[in-house]
Structure formats: C-alpha cells, structure tokens
Design a protein around this motif. Structure first.
Motif, short mmCIF file in Angstrom:
data_model
loop_
_atom_site.label_atom_id
_atom_site.label_comp_id
_atom_site.label_asym_id
_atom_site.label_seq_id
_atom_site.Cartn_x
_atom_site.Cartn_y
_atom_site.Cartn_z
N THR A 131 -17.46 7.15 -3.48
CA THR A 131 -16.89 7.55 -2.19
C THR A 131 -17.11 6.45 -1.14
O THR A 131 -16.23 6.16 -0.34
CB THR A 131 -17.50 8.88 -1.70
OG1 THR A 131 -17.23 9.89 -2.68
CG2 THR A 131 -16.90 9.31 -0.36
N TYR A 155 -15.67 -4.74 12.01
CA TYR A 155 -15.63 -3.74 10.94
C TYR A 155 -16.74 -3.99 9.91
O TYR A 155 -17.27 -3.05 9.33
CB TYR A 155 -14.25 -3.75 10.25
CG TYR A 155 -13.28 -2.74 10.83
CD1 TYR A 155 -13.13 -2.59 12.20
CD2 TYR A 155 -12.52 -1.92 10.01
CE1 TYR A 155 -12.25 -1.66 12.74
CE2 TYR A 155 -11.63 -0.98 10.53
CZ TYR A 155 -11.50 -0.86 11.89
OH TYR A 155 -10.63 0.08 12.41
N GLN A 173 0.80 -1.23 0.00
CA GLN A 173 0.00 0.00 0.00
C GLN A 173 0.83 1.28 0.00
O GLN A 173 0.40 2.28 -0.57
CB GLN A 173 -0.94 0.02 1.21
CG GLN A 173 -1.92 -1.13 1.28
CD GLN A 173 -2.99 -1.09 0.17
OE1 GLN A 173 -3.09 -0.12 -0.58
NE2 GLN A 173 -3.76 -2.14 0.06
N ARG A 202 -14.64 3.68 -1.69
CA ARG A 202 -13.33 4.15 -1.23
C ARG A 202 -13.22 4.05 0.29
O ARG A 202 -12.20 3.61 0.84
CB ARG A 202 -13.14 5.59 -1.72
CG ARG A 202 -11.81 6.22 -1.45
CD ARG A 202 -10.65 5.43 -1.97
NE ARG A 202 -10.48 5.35 -3.41
CZ ARG A 202 -9.99 6.30 -4.20
NH1 ARG A 202 -9.64 7.45 -3.70
NH2 ARG A 202 -9.83 6.10 -5.49
N ALA A 203 -14.29 4.45 0.98
CA ALA A 203 -14.29 4.42 2.45
C ALA A 203 -14.22 2.98 2.97
O ALA A 203 -13.52 2.70 3.94
CB ALA A 203 -15.53 5.14 2.99
N VAL A 239 -7.58 -1.05 4.52
CA VAL A 239 -6.17 -0.76 4.24
C VAL A 239 -5.48 -0.18 5.47
O VAL A 239 -4.37 -0.58 5.83
CB VAL A 239 -6.04 0.23 3.06
CG1 VAL A 239 -4.63 0.78 2.96
CG2 VAL A 239 -6.45 -0.45 1.75
N ASP A 240 -6.16 0.76 6.16
CA ASP A 240 -5.51 1.44 7.28
C ASP A 240 -5.24 0.50 8.45
O ASP A 240 -4.40 0.81 9.31
CB ASP A 240 -6.32 2.66 7.72
CG ASP A 240 -5.47 3.63 8.53
OD1 ASP A 240 -4.43 4.08 8.00
OD2 ASP A 240 -5.82 3.91 9.69
N VAL A 241 -5.91 -0.63 8.49
CA VAL A 241 -5.64 -1.62 9.53
C VAL A 241 -4.16 -2.04 9.51
O VAL A 241 -3.53 -2.23 10.55
CB VAL A 241 -6.56 -2.86 9.37
CG1 VAL A 241 -6.06 -4.04 10.21
CG2 VAL A 241 -7.99 -2.51 9.76
N ALA A 242 -3.59 -2.13 8.31
CA ALA A 242 -2.18 -2.52 8.19
C ALA A 242 -1.26 -1.53 8.88
O ALA A 242 -0.19 -1.89 9.37
CB ALA A 242 -1.79 -2.66 6.72
N ARG A 243 -1.67 -0.26 8.93
CA ARG A 243 -0.83 0.77 9.57
C ARG A 243 -0.82 0.60 11.09
O ARG A 243 0.23 0.66 11.72
CB ARG A 243 -1.35 2.17 9.20
CG ARG A 243 -0.55 3.31 9.84
CD ARG A 243 -1.15 4.67 9.50
NE ARG A 243 -2.54 4.78 9.91
CZ ARG A 243 -2.93 5.10 11.16
NH1 ARG A 243 -2.05 5.35 12.10
NH2 ARG A 243 -4.22 5.16 11.46
N SER A 246 -10.68 1.88 2.45
CA SER A 246 -9.82 2.65 3.34
C SER A 246 -9.79 2.08 4.74
O SER A 246 -8.73 1.96 5.36
CB SER A 246 -10.38 4.09 3.43
OG SER A 246 -9.48 5.01 2.88
N LEU A 247 -10.96 1.72 5.26
CA LEU A 247 -11.03 1.15 6.61
C LEU A 247 -10.17 -0.10 6.70
O LEU A 247 -9.49 -0.33 7.70
CB LEU A 247 -12.48 0.81 6.96
CG LEU A 247 -13.31 1.92 7.57
CD1 LEU A 247 -14.73 1.43 7.79
CD2 LEU A 247 -12.71 2.38 8.91
#
Lengths: 201, 201
Positions: A156, A187, A111, A159-160, A166-170, A163-164
């Motif tokens: 949108t 989730y 990502q 995308r949201a 993908v951001d888990v990886a961070r 996004s929810l």
C-alpha cells in the motif's frame, strides 16, 4: 512537450506521428481520435501513417510502452545505484514527480488510456507497471529492514508513493506555482514522512 | 456503481441517462460517446434524452457538478463538525478515499473529463474544486496552528492529500485486496504522517 521524449524513435516521421497522437489522445481521448486526425496533424496522409504504424492501437502501445520503459529506467537508475534507502527514495520521488509534471501530456495518455490497449499489448505494459511498483517496494523494504522506514503495509505504501507522482500529471499546469523540480523536492519530503522516516528533515 | 449516487435526481429516466452516460464516458471517453449511445444504453430514444438534457455536455455537467457537490458535502460535514484537526483529517481522508474506491467509475468521469466541459460549466465546477481544496487546507491550517501538524507548504500539502484520494479511482478495482473502507483507514494514517502529525499512531 519536449522532443526528448523519444530520442531513439526513427525515422523522424514516426516520432512526429507519436507526438501528434499524444496530443490528440490527451485532448479528446483514444476512442475519439482517428488515424486520419493523427496523420493530418503530423502533416502526412493516412497511407503514410500505416508505413510506420499498422493501427491506432499500435501507436498507443508505442507511446505507452516507451513511457513506461522511461519511467522504469529512471527508477532503476536510482534504485540500482549506491546510496541508502532514504537517499534513493528521495531521488526516486523527485525524478518521478518532476517527470509527471514536465511531461504531463504524455503522462496522461500513458496513465489514463491504458484500458484502450489490446489484450496482448496491455499485458506487456502491465508487466512494466509491476516492475515499477516492485522497484519502489524494494526500496521501502530495504528501508524497513534498515530500520529507517516503518509502514503498516509495504504494498500500500508503494502504491501511495506512485499515486502521488502519477496524479501530478492530472492537476499540474503551466500556471502551477512550483517548477517540476521544486515540486519533486517537496513531494520527496512528504513521502519520506509518510514512510515513517526517522532521519529526514 | 450504486444507484445511491443521485438520490435527488428525478424523474427516474434522467437518472438512468446519467448512469448510462457515466458508463460510456468512463469506457470510451466523453468525445467518443454520442447522445444516441447514451439514449440506447438507457433504453430510450435520442429524442427522449433531449427532454431531460439539452446536450451531451449538459449530461457531463450534471454528473460533474453532483459528483463534486457530494465530495464537498462529505468533506464539509467533517470539517464543520466537532473534533480536533487530527480527528477531522482522519475522517476526511477515510471518506474521500473510500468514495473514490467505491464510486471509481463516476470518479474517473468527474476527475478526468473535466476539460471537456464548456467554459461556463467548467467555471462552476472549478469553483467547487476550490472550495474542496480550501476545506482541506483549513483543517491543515488549524492543525498547524494547534501545533499538531507541521508542513513545508499548506497548499502543496492539501493538494497531496486530495491527490492520494483522487488517484485511487484510477487504480482501484474489484480485485483490490482491501475494501474501500480499509484502504481509507490506511491512507488516513499515511496522510497524518505526511502532515508531520505528532500524536498519531
């Protein structure tokens, strides 16, 4: 990180190089990693690396391409199957979130290092990303059509949803309170509400 | 990237160094950036850089600390003000999303290079992150208490709200169809639904 990431990569040395590259890219980034670093971590010489991959960018491309193909395959397995849009969206989010939690190291590379890809390789990965987004969007569209979802803007909303995940990886780490699967389930409930789902618990 | 990012940083040379560092960290990552790269991009000598920052890590810390402090200040300005939990959550998400879209370059550094911070500096930033999460969680808690929100788990819900905003920095670009402000408004609606809000449009 599990060895199940690249079941089809042969020979074993190529897979070892991909694992070593993922670790280094995730830790110091693509640009600060040398092919020597990767070869050494995989217990090989730089010359041996070039037998399998012509460049550091080729390694990143292989990691990125296979990562996106796996994500797409998992999503399509759900969306092409039987089931109503609510069931499909729930399964899709559960899988996508759990994958990003479990495979967070490779997911970060997939990502966040996408901009380091050469142009032609970037286009291939961008095409896979569009297909992933399109698959999610089509489930949302089906749900809107069936009257079980209601969103201000389907693009949108898609995308949201992504996004929810993908951001888990961070932020996910081994110290997280929830297992990847449990987080995925929670989730999925949040996403269904976000989509204005009228028949969700 | 706007110069309004660091209104209080003085002298101007220090601010120029921070801008140059953000650009390079966002493009090739912290580890692939040298202090010489940063000094050159800011039109200065490496020796001049050390007058303002003792190290590359000190620059990253200053960027990370101020970025988090700004995010916290914006959130607290909303949460400490008057208004019901729905109004507060809407304003909070609008601001947080719009900031991550508008300041996506600095946001990427702030969000993705945090692991490159030395231990003591990491702890300072982690403390700011906990306060940001706590502020969001307290609005959710107030809403649950007031009966206007209903969530399975307040901590997970707060994480999801912040995640949606943070990930905007990854995908938003100047080619996006929506302005940062318009995107913020749309995400605020999605978030309120996610929180089980009963009196949202």
């Amino acid at each position: 990180m599990t060895m199940s990431l690249w079941p089809d990569v042969q020979p074993e040395a190529a897979r070892r190089l991909m694992l070593a590259a993922v670790q280094s890219f995730a830790t110091v980034g693509f640009h600060a990693t040398t092919t020597r670093d990767i070869a050494t971590a995989a217990g090989m010489s730089p010359a041996a690396l070039y037998v399998h991959f012509p460049s550091k960018a080729a390694l990143l491309f292989e990691i990125s391409r296979t990562g996106h193909e796996q994500a797409l395959a998992e999503i399509v397995a759900v969306t092409a199957g039987a089931g109503d849009p609510v069931t499909k969206m729930r399964a899709l989010v559960e899988n996508f979130v759990a994958w990003h939690a479990r495979e967070r190291t490779v997911a970060r590379v997939v990502q966040y290092e996408i901009r380091a890809l050469p142009d032609r390789e970037y286009q291939v990965v961008a095409g896979l990303r569009r297909r992933i987004e399109q698959a999610v969007r089509s489930v949302i569209g089906d749900g809107v059509h069936a009257g079980v979802f209601e969103v201000p803007d389907e693009k949108t909303a898609a995308r949201a949803v992504l996004s929810l995940g993908v951001d888990v990886a961070r932020w996910y780490s081994e110290r997280a309170r929830k297992t990847p699967r449990a987080l995925g389930r929670e989730y999925a409930t949040l996403v269904l509400r976000m989509l204005g789902c009228t028949d969700s618990p």
